[in-house]
Design a protein around this motif. Structure first.
Motif, PDB file in Angstrom:
ATOM      1  N   TYR A  14      11.686   6.817   6.718  1.00  0.00           N
ATOM      2  CA  TYR A  14      11.712   6.179   8.032  1.00  0.00           C
ATOM      3  C   TYR A  14      10.974   4.850   7.887  1.00  0.00           C
ATOM      4  N   PHE A  15      11.324   3.860   8.689  1.00  0.00           N
ATOM      5  CA  PHE A  15      10.570   2.613   8.619  1.00  0.00           C
ATOM      6  C   PHE A  15      10.587   1.878   9.953  1.00  0.00           C
ATOM      7  N   GLY A  16       9.547   1.059  10.124  1.00  0.00           N
ATOM      8  CA  GLY A  16       9.482   0.076  11.193  1.00  0.00           C
ATOM      9  C   GLY A  16       9.033  -1.229  10.568  1.00  0.00           C
ATOM     10  N   ALA A  17       9.714  -2.323  10.906  1.00  0.00           N
ATOM     11  CA  ALA A  17       9.428  -3.581  10.219  1.00  0.00           C
ATOM     12  C   ALA A  17       9.599  -4.766  11.144  1.00  0.00           C
ATOM     13  N   LEU A  18       9.003  -5.886  10.732  1.00  0.00           N
ATOM     14  CA  LEU A  18       9.271  -7.160  11.380  1.00  0.00           C
ATOM     15  C   LEU A  18       9.274  -8.241  10.306  1.00  0.00           C
ATOM     16  N   ASN A  19      10.107  -9.255  10.512  1.00  0.00           N
ATOM     17  CA  ASN A  19      10.085 -10.404   9.626  1.00  0.00           C
ATOM     18  C   ASN A  19      10.210 -11.684  10.431  1.00  0.00           C
ATOM     19  N   VAL A  51       6.270  -0.785   7.559  1.00  0.00           N
ATOM     20  CA  VAL A  51       5.566   0.490   7.454  1.00  0.00           C
ATOM     21  C   VAL A  51       6.609   1.583   7.252  1.00  0.00           C
ATOM     22  N   GLY A  52       6.398   2.422   6.235  1.00  0.00           N
ATOM     23  CA  GLY A  52       7.362   3.470   5.932  1.00  0.00           C
ATOM     24  C   GLY A  52       6.725   4.848   5.869  1.00  0.00           C
ATOM     25  N   TYR A  53       7.544   5.878   6.143  1.00  0.00           N
ATOM     26  CA  TYR A  53       7.102   7.276   6.030  1.00  0.00           C
ATOM     27  C   TYR A  53       8.167   8.023   5.226  1.00  0.00           C
ATOM     28  N   LYS A  54       7.768   8.625   4.118  1.00  0.00           N
ATOM     29  CA  LYS A  54       8.711   9.217   3.162  1.00  0.00           C
ATOM     30  C   LYS A  54       9.339  10.486   3.715  1.00  0.00           C
ATOM     31  N   LEU A  90      12.044 -14.152  14.877  1.00  0.00           N
ATOM     32  CA  LEU A  90      11.178 -12.977  14.734  1.00  0.00           C
ATOM     33  C   LEU A  90      12.045 -11.750  14.972  1.00  0.00           C
ATOM     34  N   THR A  91      12.293 -11.001  13.907  1.00  0.00           N
ATOM     35  CA  THR A  91      13.212  -9.868  13.969  1.00  0.00           C
ATOM     36  C   THR A  91      12.477  -8.577  13.654  1.00  0.00           C
ATOM     37  N   THR A  92      12.655  -7.582  14.488  1.00  0.00           N
ATOM     38  CA  THR A  92      12.084  -6.262  14.236  1.00  0.00           C
ATOM     39  C   THR A  92      13.195  -5.318  13.806  1.00  0.00           C
ATOM     40  N   GLY A  93      12.812  -4.179  13.268  1.00  0.00           N
ATOM     41  CA  GLY A  93      13.814  -3.218  12.841  1.00  0.00           C
ATOM     42  C   GLY A  93      13.231  -1.816  12.752  1.00  0.00           C
ATOM     43  N   PHE A  94      14.007  -0.830  13.183  1.00  0.00           N
ATOM     44  CA  PHE A  94      13.584   0.569  13.147  1.00  0.00           C
ATOM     45  C   PHE A  94      14.769   1.405  12.666  1.00  0.00           C
ATOM     46  N   GLY A  95      14.531   2.192  11.604  1.00  0.00           N
ATOM     47  CA  GLY A  95      15.634   2.983  11.084  1.00  0.00           C
ATOM     48  C   GLY A  95      15.288   3.687   9.805  1.00  0.00           C
ATOM     49  N   LEU A  96      16.257   3.716   8.871  1.00  0.00           N
ATOM     50  CA  LEU A  96      16.115   4.421   7.607  1.00  0.00           C
ATOM     51  C   LEU A  96      16.167   3.427   6.447  1.00  0.00           C
ATOM     52  N   GLU A  97      15.384   3.720   5.414  1.00  0.00           N
ATOM     53  CA  GLU A  97      15.372   2.896   4.217  1.00  0.00           C
ATOM     54  C   GLU A  97      15.750   3.744   3.006  1.00  0.00           C
ATOM     55  N   TYR A  98      16.652   3.202   2.185  1.00  0.00           N
ATOM     56  CA  TYR A  98      17.015   3.835   0.927  1.00  0.00           C
ATOM     57  C   TYR A  98      16.363   3.051  -0.201  1.00  0.00           C
ATOM     58  N   LYS A  99      15.481   3.707  -0.967  1.00  0.00           N
ATOM     59  CA  LYS A  99      14.743   3.037  -2.031  1.00  0.00           C
ATOM     60  C   LYS A  99      14.703   3.951  -3.256  1.00  0.00           C
ATOM     61  N   PRO A 100      15.712   3.849  -4.121  1.00  0.00           N
ATOM     62  CA  PRO A 100      15.772   4.749  -5.281  1.00  0.00           C
ATOM     63  C   PRO A 100      14.802   4.378  -6.391  1.00  0.00           C
ATOM     64  N   ASN A 101      14.322   3.110  -6.399  1.00  0.00           N
ATOM     65  CA  ASN A 101      13.391   2.663  -7.425  1.00  0.00           C
ATOM     66  C   ASN A 101      12.604   1.480  -6.883  1.00  0.00           C
ATOM     67  N   TYR A 144       0.850  -1.193   0.000  1.00  0.00           N
ATOM     68  CA  TYR A 144       0.000   0.000   0.000  1.00  0.00           C
ATOM     69  C   TYR A 144       0.884   1.241   0.000  1.00  0.00           C
ATOM     70  N   ALA A 145       0.511   2.243  -0.792  1.00  0.00           N
ATOM     71  CA  ALA A 145       1.254   3.501  -0.815  1.00  0.00           C
ATOM     72  C   ALA A 145       0.291   4.643  -1.094  1.00  0.00           C
ATOM     73  N   LYS A 146       0.272   5.623  -0.194  1.00  0.00           N
ATOM     74  CA  LYS A 146      -0.576   6.810  -0.356  1.00  0.00           C
ATOM     75  C   LYS A 146       0.084   7.977   0.355  1.00  0.00           C
ATOM     76  N   ASP A 147       0.226   9.075  -0.378  1.00  0.00           N
ATOM     77  CA  ASP A 147       0.892  10.257   0.160  1.00  0.00           C
ATOM     78  C   ASP A 147       2.297   9.865   0.642  1.00  0.00           C
ATOM     79  N   LYS A 148       2.612  10.103   1.915  1.00  0.00           N
ATOM     80  CA  LYS A 148       3.942   9.784   2.417  1.00  0.00           C
ATOM     81  C   LYS A 148       4.018   8.432   3.110  1.00  0.00           C
ATOM     82  N   TRP A 149       2.888   7.755   3.219  1.00  0.00           N
ATOM     83  CA  TRP A 149       2.859   6.498   3.955  1.00  0.00           C
ATOM     84  C   TRP A 149       2.894   5.298   3.011  1.00  0.00           C
ATOM     85  N   SER A 150       3.535   4.231   3.476  1.00  0.00           N
ATOM     86  CA  SER A 150       3.550   2.973   2.727  1.00  0.00           C
ATOM     87  C   SER A 150       3.488   1.813   3.711  1.00  0.00           C
ATOM     88  N   TRP A 151       2.940   0.708   3.229  1.00  0.00           N
ATOM     89  CA  TRP A 151       2.870  -0.519   4.032  1.00  0.00           C
ATOM     90  C   TRP A 151       3.081  -1.696   3.082  1.00  0.00           C
TER      91      TRP A 151
END
Length: 295
Positions: free
Chosen positions: A120-125, A110-113, A153-164, A72-79
Protein backbone atom coordinates in the motif's frame (compact mmCIF):
# COMPACT_ATOMS: atom_id res chain seq x y z
CA UNK A 1 11.72 25.37 -1.57
CA UNK A 2 15.07 26.68 -0.32
CA UNK A 3 14.14 25.61 3.21
CA UNK A 4 13.22 22.13 1.96
CA UNK A 5 16.63 21.82 0.29
CA UNK A 6 18.50 22.92 3.43
CA UNK A 7 16.60 20.44 5.62
CA UNK A 8 17.15 17.65 3.09
CA UNK A 9 20.91 18.27 2.84
CA UNK A 10 21.24 18.45 6.64
CA UNK A 11 19.35 15.15 6.97
CA UNK A 12 21.60 13.37 4.46
CA UNK A 13 24.81 14.75 6.00
CA UNK A 14 23.75 13.89 9.55
CA UNK A 15 22.93 10.32 8.54
CA UNK A 16 26.36 9.98 6.95
CA UNK A 17 28.13 11.25 10.06
CA UNK A 18 26.15 9.15 12.52
CA UNK A 19 26.81 6.03 10.45
CA UNK A 20 30.59 6.18 10.97
CA UNK A 21 32.26 3.93 13.53
CA UNK A 22 34.00 5.58 16.50
CA UNK A 23 35.78 4.01 19.44
CA UNK A 24 34.77 6.62 22.02
CA UNK A 25 31.06 6.93 21.25
CA UNK A 26 28.11 4.61 20.90
CA UNK A 27 27.31 4.25 17.22
CA UNK A 28 23.78 5.15 16.18
CA UNK A 29 22.05 2.44 14.16
CA UNK A 30 21.44 3.73 10.62
CA UNK A 31 20.92 0.37 9.00
CA UNK A 32 17.29 1.28 8.34
CA UNK A 33 18.32 4.29 6.25
CA UNK A 34 19.77 4.51 2.76
CA UNK A 35 20.68 8.15 2.11
CA UNK A 36 22.93 10.12 -0.15
CA UNK A 37 23.38 13.29 -2.12
CA UNK A 38 25.37 14.10 -5.26
CA UNK A 39 26.52 17.39 -6.75
CA UNK A 40 27.46 17.88 -10.39
CA UNK A 41 28.92 20.89 -12.22
CA UNK A 42 29.83 21.29 -15.87
CA UNK A 43 31.29 24.06 -18.00
CA UNK A 44 31.54 24.39 -21.77
CA UNK A 45 33.24 27.12 -23.82
CA UNK A 46 33.84 27.71 -27.53
CA UNK A 47 35.54 30.60 -29.32
CA UNK A 48 36.50 31.35 -32.92
CA UNK A 49 38.66 33.93 -34.63
CA UNK A 50 36.92 36.46 -36.87
CA UNK A 51 38.33 34.81 -39.99
CA UNK A 52 37.48 31.21 -39.00
CA UNK A 53 36.12 29.88 -42.29
CA UNK A 54 34.29 26.87 -40.83
CA UNK A 55 31.98 29.24 -38.99
CA UNK A 56 30.80 29.18 -35.40
CA UNK A 57 29.47 31.26 -32.53
CA UNK A 58 31.47 32.14 -29.42
CA UNK A 59 29.66 30.72 -26.41
CA UNK A 60 29.95 29.89 -22.73
CA UNK A 61 27.67 27.40 -20.94
CA UNK A 62 27.33 26.33 -17.31
CA UNK A 63 25.20 23.57 -15.82
CA UNK A 64 24.53 22.02 -12.42
CA UNK A 65 22.68 19.02 -11.03
CA UNK A 66 21.88 18.06 -7.44
CA UNK A 67 20.20 14.78 -6.57
CA UNK A 68 19.46 13.37 -3.15
CA UNK A 69 17.66 10.54 -1.45
CA UNK A 70 16.70 9.58 2.10
CA UNK A 71 14.97 6.19 2.23
CA UNK A 72 13.84 4.40 5.38
CA UNK A 73 12.72 0.78 5.69
CA UNK A 74 11.91 -1.16 8.87
CA UNK A 75 9.61 -4.14 9.29
CA UNK A 76 6.62 -3.50 6.98
CA UNK A 77 6.99 0.26 6.80
CA UNK A 78 9.00 2.32 4.32
CA UNK A 79 9.47 6.02 3.64
CA UNK A 80 11.24 7.06 0.42
CA UNK A 81 12.27 10.63 -0.42
CA UNK A 82 13.90 11.90 -3.61
CA UNK A 83 15.04 15.38 -4.60
CA UNK A 84 16.33 16.42 -8.03
CA UNK A 85 17.37 19.91 -9.12
CA UNK A 86 18.88 20.81 -12.49
CA UNK A 87 19.80 24.24 -13.82
CA UNK A 88 21.91 25.43 -16.74
CA UNK A 89 22.58 28.64 -18.66
CA UNK A 90 24.24 29.47 -21.97
CA UNK A 91 25.66 32.75 -23.33
CA UNK A 92 26.07 32.99 -27.09
CA UNK A 93 27.85 35.96 -28.61
CA UNK A 94 25.34 38.63 -29.56
CA UNK A 95 22.62 37.23 -27.30
CA UNK A 96 21.59 37.71 -23.68
CA UNK A 97 22.09 34.94 -21.10
CA UNK A 98 19.56 32.15 -21.65
CA UNK A 99 18.48 29.03 -19.81
CA UNK A 100 19.53 25.67 -21.18
CA UNK A 101 17.98 23.46 -18.45
CA UNK A 102 15.71 24.03 -15.45
CA UNK A 103 13.93 21.54 -13.19
CA UNK A 104 12.88 21.05 -9.56
CA UNK A 105 11.44 17.66 -8.60
CA UNK A 106 10.61 16.28 -5.16
CA UNK A 107 8.88 12.99 -4.34
CA UNK A 108 7.94 11.47 -0.98
CA UNK A 109 6.23 8.11 -0.49
CA UNK A 110 5.12 6.13 2.58
CA UNK A 111 4.55 2.42 2.02
CA UNK A 112 3.20 -0.56 3.99
CA UNK A 113 4.21 -4.05 2.80
CA UNK A 114 1.46 -6.46 1.77
CA UNK A 115 3.73 -9.16 0.34
CA UNK A 116 7.23 -9.53 -1.04
CA UNK A 117 6.37 -7.46 -4.14
CA UNK A 118 3.28 -5.40 -3.26
CA UNK A 119 2.72 -2.43 -0.94
CA UNK A 120 0.00 0.00 0.00
CA UNK A 121 1.28 3.53 -0.49
CA UNK A 122 0.52 7.21 -0.09
CA UNK A 123 2.68 9.72 -1.92
CA UNK A 124 3.08 13.26 -3.13
CA UNK A 125 5.37 14.79 -5.71
CA UNK A 126 6.13 18.35 -6.69
CA UNK A 127 7.45 19.76 -9.99
CA UNK A 128 8.37 23.32 -10.93
CA UNK A 129 11.34 25.38 -12.17
CA UNK A 130 13.78 27.96 -10.78
CA UNK A 131 13.79 30.84 -13.25
CA UNK A 132 11.73 32.65 -15.88
CA UNK A 133 11.31 30.91 -19.22
CA UNK A 134 11.01 32.82 -22.51
CA UNK A 135 9.92 32.17 -26.07
CA UNK A 136 12.58 33.65 -28.36
CA UNK A 137 10.68 33.08 -31.60
CA UNK A 138 9.55 36.71 -31.97
CA UNK A 139 11.30 40.05 -32.17
CA UNK A 140 11.35 40.29 -28.38
CA UNK A 141 11.56 37.52 -25.74
CA UNK A 142 8.13 36.54 -24.46
CA UNK A 143 7.63 35.34 -20.88
CA UNK A 144 5.93 31.92 -20.89
CA UNK A 145 6.85 30.43 -17.48
CA UNK A 146 8.50 31.21 -14.14
CA UNK A 147 8.96 29.84 -10.63
CA UNK A 148 5.63 28.34 -9.51
CA UNK A 149 4.18 29.14 -12.92
CA UNK A 150 3.48 26.40 -13.52
CA UNK A 151 3.95 24.12 -10.52
CA UNK A 152 2.31 20.75 -9.98
CA UNK A 153 1.60 19.13 -6.60
CA UNK A 154 0.25 15.62 -7.13
CA UNK A 155 -0.81 13.14 -4.47
CA UNK A 156 -1.47 9.46 -4.91
CA UNK A 157 -3.01 6.60 -2.93
CA UNK A 158 -3.02 3.00 -4.09
CA UNK A 159 -0.85 -0.06 -4.68
CA UNK A 160 2.83 -0.30 -5.53
CA UNK A 161 4.54 -3.19 -7.30
CA UNK A 162 8.24 -3.36 -6.41
CA UNK A 163 9.90 -6.69 -7.29
CA UNK A 164 13.43 -5.37 -6.69
CA UNK A 165 15.42 -2.25 -5.83
CA UNK A 166 15.64 -1.15 -9.45
CA UNK A 167 12.01 -1.11 -10.59
CA UNK A 168 8.85 0.29 -9.00
CA UNK A 169 5.33 0.81 -10.35
CA UNK A 170 2.70 2.82 -8.48
CA UNK A 171 -0.96 2.55 -9.45
CA UNK A 172 -2.99 5.31 -7.81
CA UNK A 173 -6.73 5.35 -8.65
CA UNK A 174 -7.07 8.25 -6.19
CA UNK A 175 -4.68 11.05 -7.16
CA UNK A 176 -5.78 14.67 -6.60
CA UNK A 177 -3.54 17.34 -8.19
CA UNK A 178 -3.06 21.05 -7.66
CA UNK A 179 -1.72 23.16 -10.55
CA UNK A 180 -0.31 26.59 -9.70
CA UNK A 181 0.32 29.58 -11.96
CA UNK A 182 1.53 32.22 -9.54
CA UNK A 183 2.16 34.83 -12.28
CA UNK A 184 -1.11 36.15 -13.71
CA UNK A 185 0.72 37.70 -16.68
CA UNK A 186 1.55 34.25 -18.04
CA UNK A 187 -1.97 33.93 -19.47
CA UNK A 188 -1.28 36.82 -21.87
CA UNK A 189 1.30 34.69 -23.68
CA UNK A 190 0.08 31.16 -22.93
CA UNK A 191 -3.68 31.07 -23.64
CA UNK A 192 -4.05 27.60 -22.10
CA UNK A 193 -2.53 29.01 -18.87
CA UNK A 194 -1.42 25.45 -18.01
CA UNK A 195 -5.03 24.47 -17.30
CA UNK A 196 -5.56 27.10 -14.60
CA UNK A 197 -8.59 29.38 -15.21
CA UNK A 198 -7.45 32.80 -16.43
CA UNK A 199 -7.45 35.22 -13.49
CA UNK A 200 -6.88 32.42 -10.95
CA UNK A 201 -3.63 31.11 -9.50
CA UNK A 202 -4.64 27.52 -8.80
CA UNK A 203 -6.59 24.66 -10.34
CA UNK A 204 -7.73 21.66 -8.30
CA UNK A 205 -8.39 18.26 -9.88
CA UNK A 206 -9.87 16.09 -7.17
CA UNK A 207 -11.09 13.14 -9.26
CA UNK A 208 -8.02 11.78 -11.00
CA UNK A 209 -5.72 8.76 -11.34
CA UNK A 210 -1.97 8.43 -11.70
CA UNK A 211 0.61 5.86 -12.78
CA UNK A 212 4.16 6.48 -11.57
CA UNK A 213 6.99 4.21 -12.69
CA UNK A 214 10.73 4.34 -11.98
CA UNK A 215 13.65 2.28 -13.22
CA UNK A 216 17.09 3.06 -11.80
CA UNK A 217 19.90 0.75 -12.86
CA UNK A 218 23.67 0.68 -12.44
CA UNK A 219 24.46 -1.02 -15.71
CA UNK A 220 28.18 -1.16 -14.93
CA UNK A 221 30.37 0.31 -12.21
CA UNK A 222 30.78 3.42 -14.34
CA UNK A 223 27.41 3.69 -16.08
CA UNK A 224 23.99 4.32 -14.52
CA UNK A 225 20.55 5.15 -15.92
CA UNK A 226 17.63 6.67 -14.02
CA UNK A 227 14.19 6.85 -15.62
CA UNK A 228 10.87 8.12 -14.37
CA UNK A 229 7.48 7.96 -16.13
CA UNK A 230 4.29 9.67 -14.95
CA UNK A 231 0.77 9.38 -16.35
CA UNK A 232 -2.04 11.55 -15.01
CA UNK A 233 -5.72 11.29 -15.99
CA UNK A 234 -8.59 13.49 -14.83
CA UNK A 235 -11.78 11.39 -14.59
CA UNK A 236 -14.00 14.43 -15.33
CA UNK A 237 -12.31 15.22 -18.66
CA UNK A 238 -11.15 11.71 -19.51
CA UNK A 239 -10.28 11.22 -23.17
CA UNK A 240 -7.28 9.87 -25.06
CA UNK A 241 -5.85 13.34 -25.80
CA UNK A 242 -6.39 14.72 -22.28
CA UNK A 243 -4.18 12.16 -20.49
CA UNK A 244 -0.85 13.70 -19.41
CA UNK A 245 2.44 11.87 -19.93
CA UNK A 246 5.94 12.75 -18.74
CA UNK A 247 9.17 10.78 -19.20
CA UNK A 248 12.44 11.86 -17.52
CA UNK A 249 15.74 10.15 -18.35
CA UNK A 250 19.16 10.72 -16.80
CA UNK A 251 22.25 8.77 -17.87
CA UNK A 252 25.55 9.21 -16.01
CA UNK A 253 28.82 7.78 -17.30
CA UNK A 254 31.87 8.10 -15.04
CA UNK A 255 35.17 8.91 -16.75
CA UNK A 256 37.20 9.12 -13.54
CA UNK A 257 36.29 9.19 -9.85
CA UNK A 258 35.03 12.78 -10.11
CA UNK A 259 34.66 13.44 -13.86
CA UNK A 260 31.51 12.29 -15.64
CA UNK A 261 29.33 12.72 -18.70
CA UNK A 262 25.65 13.41 -17.94
CA UNK A 263 22.76 13.14 -20.38
CA UNK A 264 19.33 14.45 -19.34
CA UNK A 265 16.08 14.31 -21.28
CA UNK A 266 12.54 15.51 -20.46
CA UNK A 267 9.59 14.52 -22.65
CA UNK A 268 6.10 15.88 -21.93
CA UNK A 269 2.62 15.62 -23.41
CA UNK A 270 0.06 17.82 -21.66
CA UNK A 271 -2.73 19.40 -23.69
CA UNK A 272 -3.08 22.13 -21.05
CA UNK A 273 0.43 23.28 -21.98
CA UNK A 274 0.60 22.55 -25.71
CA UNK A 275 -1.22 20.24 -28.17
CA UNK A 276 2.09 18.71 -29.26
CA UNK A 277 4.83 16.70 -27.58
CA UNK A 278 7.48 18.79 -25.81
CA UNK A 279 11.03 17.59 -25.27
CA UNK A 280 14.37 18.88 -24.08
CA UNK A 281 17.77 17.25 -23.75
CA UNK A 282 21.25 18.18 -22.57
CA UNK A 283 24.65 16.48 -22.72
CA UNK A 284 27.46 17.73 -20.49
CA UNK A 285 30.95 16.83 -19.29
CA UNK A 286 31.76 17.89 -15.74
CA UNK A 287 32.48 16.86 -12.17
CA UNK A 288 30.24 14.79 -9.93
CA UNK A 289 30.68 14.29 -6.18
CA UNK A 290 28.63 11.90 -4.07
CA UNK A 291 28.09 11.55 -0.32
CA UNK A 292 26.17 8.66 1.24
CA UNK A 293 25.80 6.54 4.33
CA UNK A 294 26.35 3.26 2.45
CA UNK A 295 29.35 2.10 0.46
Amino acid sequence: MRKVLVVFICLCCSLNVFGQDTEAEVVQDTTYWDSGISFGLNFNQASFSGNWKAGGVNSVAFGSIITGKANYAKDKWSWDNQLEMIFGVVKNEGQELRKSNDRIFFDSKVGYKLSDNWNYFGALNFITQFADGFDYGGDEPTLISSFFAPAFLTTGFGLEYKPNEEFALRIAPISPRLTFVNNLNIADNVPENYGVPVGSRIRTEWLAAQIFMTYNKEITENLAINTRYQMFANYETLAFNTIDHRLDITVIAKITQYVDVTFTSINVYDIDMDPGIQFSQALALGILYKVGNKK
